[in-house]
Design a protein around this motif. Structure first.
Motif, PDB file in Angstrom:
ATOM      1  N   TYR A 126      45.364 -30.509 -38.362  1.00 21.34           N
ATOM      2  CA  TYR A 126      44.573 -31.738 -38.339  1.00 21.34           C
ATOM      3  C   TYR A 126      45.217 -32.751 -39.272  1.00 21.34           C
ATOM      4  O   TYR A 126      45.510 -32.441 -40.417  1.00 21.34           O
ATOM      5  N   LEU A 127      45.470 -33.953 -38.760  1.00 15.95           N
ATOM      6  CA  LEU A 127      45.944 -35.020 -39.610  1.00 15.95           C
ATOM      7  C   LEU A 127      45.555 -36.359 -39.016  1.00 15.95           C
ATOM      8  O   LEU A 127      45.142 -36.449 -37.870  1.00 15.95           O
ATOM      9  N   SER A 128      45.662 -37.366 -39.830  1.00 14.96           N
ATOM     10  CA  SER A 128      45.323 -38.723 -39.423  1.00 14.96           C
ATOM     11  C   SER A 128      46.586 -39.563 -39.468  1.00 14.96           C
ATOM     12  O   SER A 128      47.633 -39.108 -39.924  1.00 14.96           O
ATOM     13  N   ASP A 129      46.480 -40.803 -39.004  1.00 16.90           N
ATOM     14  CA  ASP A 129      47.660 -41.657 -39.013  1.00 16.90           C
ATOM     15  C   ASP A 129      47.932 -42.243 -40.394  1.00 16.90           C
ATOM     16  O   ASP A 129      49.059 -42.366 -40.797  1.00 16.90           O
ATOM     17  N   ASN A 130      46.910 -42.625 -41.115  1.00 13.97           N
ATOM     18  CA  ASN A 130      47.071 -43.153 -42.467  1.00 13.97           C
ATOM     19  C   ASN A 130      45.705 -43.399 -43.071  1.00 13.97           C
ATOM     20  O   ASN A 130      44.683 -43.281 -42.412  1.00 13.97           O
ATOM     21  N   GLY A 131      45.697 -43.744 -44.347  1.00  9.99           N
ATOM     22  CA  GLY A 131      44.455 -44.057 -45.012  1.00  9.99           C
ATOM     23  C   GLY A 131      44.033 -45.491 -44.706  1.00  9.99           C
ATOM     24  O   GLY A 131      44.643 -46.159 -43.873  1.00  9.99           O
ATOM     25  N   VAL A 132      42.988 -45.948 -45.382  1.00  9.55           N
ATOM     26  CA  VAL A 132      42.475 -47.292 -45.108  1.00  9.55           C
ATOM     27  C   VAL A 132      41.917 -47.888 -46.397  1.00  9.55           C
ATOM     28  O   VAL A 132      41.434 -47.167 -47.265  1.00  9.55           O
ATOM     29  N   PHE A 133      42.010 -49.193 -46.509  1.00 10.46           N
ATOM     30  CA  PHE A 133      41.436 -49.900 -47.648  1.00 10.46           C
ATOM     31  C   PHE A 133      39.987 -50.253 -47.341  1.00 10.46           C
ATOM     32  O   PHE A 133      39.687 -50.800 -46.283  1.00 10.46           O
ATOM     33  N   TRP A 134      39.118 -49.964 -48.266  1.00 11.62           N
ATOM     34  CA  TRP A 134      37.715 -50.368 -48.197  1.00 11.62           C
ATOM     35  C   TRP A 134      37.461 -51.367 -49.324  1.00 11.62           C
ATOM     36  O   TRP A 134      36.474 -51.299 -50.015  1.00 11.62           O
ATOM     37  N   GLY A 135      38.399 -52.267 -49.550  1.00 12.10           N
ATOM     38  CA  GLY A 135      38.249 -53.287 -50.573  1.00 12.10           C
ATOM     39  C   GLY A 135      39.124 -53.089 -51.793  1.00 12.10           C
ATOM     40  O   GLY A 135      39.177 -53.969 -52.648  1.00 12.10           O
ATOM     41  N   GLU A 136      39.800 -51.968 -51.899  1.00 13.99           N
ATOM     42  CA  GLU A 136      40.686 -51.760 -53.044  1.00 13.99           C
ATOM     43  C   GLU A 136      41.739 -52.866 -53.070  1.00 13.99           C
ATOM     44  O   GLU A 136      42.275 -53.247 -52.041  1.00 13.99           O
TER      45      GLU A 136
END
Length: 187
Positions: free
Chosen positions: A95-105
């Motif tokens: 299981y893996l994802s494409d990348n992380g995401v910014f939630w305002g950082e």
């Protein structure tokens, strides 16, 4: 999509819409950095997040977490079915994802800047034949998937690859492994 206005959606199943209602708002310390002089120009020039935009990001974050409940149930159904068939202990689940995401950082929204929040990704492997459950702290990269899958399948690498198999790490062996991810041949 701009760095400020995510245009994607994260729809939750109806049964999950109320989940995480008591989760605290996501306001990291870098959310409203007063001094951004150490940042690239394009980050320094971004205006601070408005209260409205921060609330939109908080809502989006909750919706992302809620939408993952359906994924969790799907994975559980696959694992249960493989177990019923007597195949779970011979099946590799990756299981893996494409990348992380910014939630305002850093005042950013989205996933297109090279900061820790966007470069770290979920990556999990289940294969009980290799080792007991644990967390691996060494750096791994998606270029390791092909050589890993080929080795687990007993095929071997048909030609030289940039990635290095994760099997020694998955097996819990003490081996020298990459220290960083870089350009081709950069270890």
């Amino acid at each position: 999509m701009t760095k400020r206005s995510p245009s994607w959606r994260a729809p939750a199943r109806p049964e999950d819409e109320g989940r995480y209602g008591n989760l605290p708002l996501h306001r990291p310390l870098c959310h409203q950095e007063a001094d951004r002089s150490d940042k690239p120009r394009w980050v320094r020039e971004e205006p601070p997040l408005s209260r409205e935009h921060a609330e939109t990001l908080d809502t989006f974050r909750l919706n992302q977490l809620r939408s993952l409940m359906a994924l969790d149930r799907s994975i559980e159904a696959i694992v249960n079915r493989m177990s019923e068939l007597g195949q779970l202990d011979r099946t590799v689940i990756i299981y893996l994802s494409d990348n992380g995401v910014f939630w305002g950082e850093h005042g950013l929204a989205g996933k297109d800047a090279v900061y820790e929040e966007a470069i770290r990704v979920p990556f999990a492997v289940r294969y009980p034949r290799l080792a007991a459950p644990r967390t691996e702290r060494r750096v791994v990269a998606n270029i390791a998937l092909a050589p890993t899958i080929l080795e687990l399948a007993g095929i071997g690498q048909p030609y030289p690859m940039d990635g290095v198999s994760l099997v020694p790490l998955l097996a819990g062996r003490e081996v020298e492994y990459r220290r960083r991810v870089g350009f081709l041949g950069d270890g």
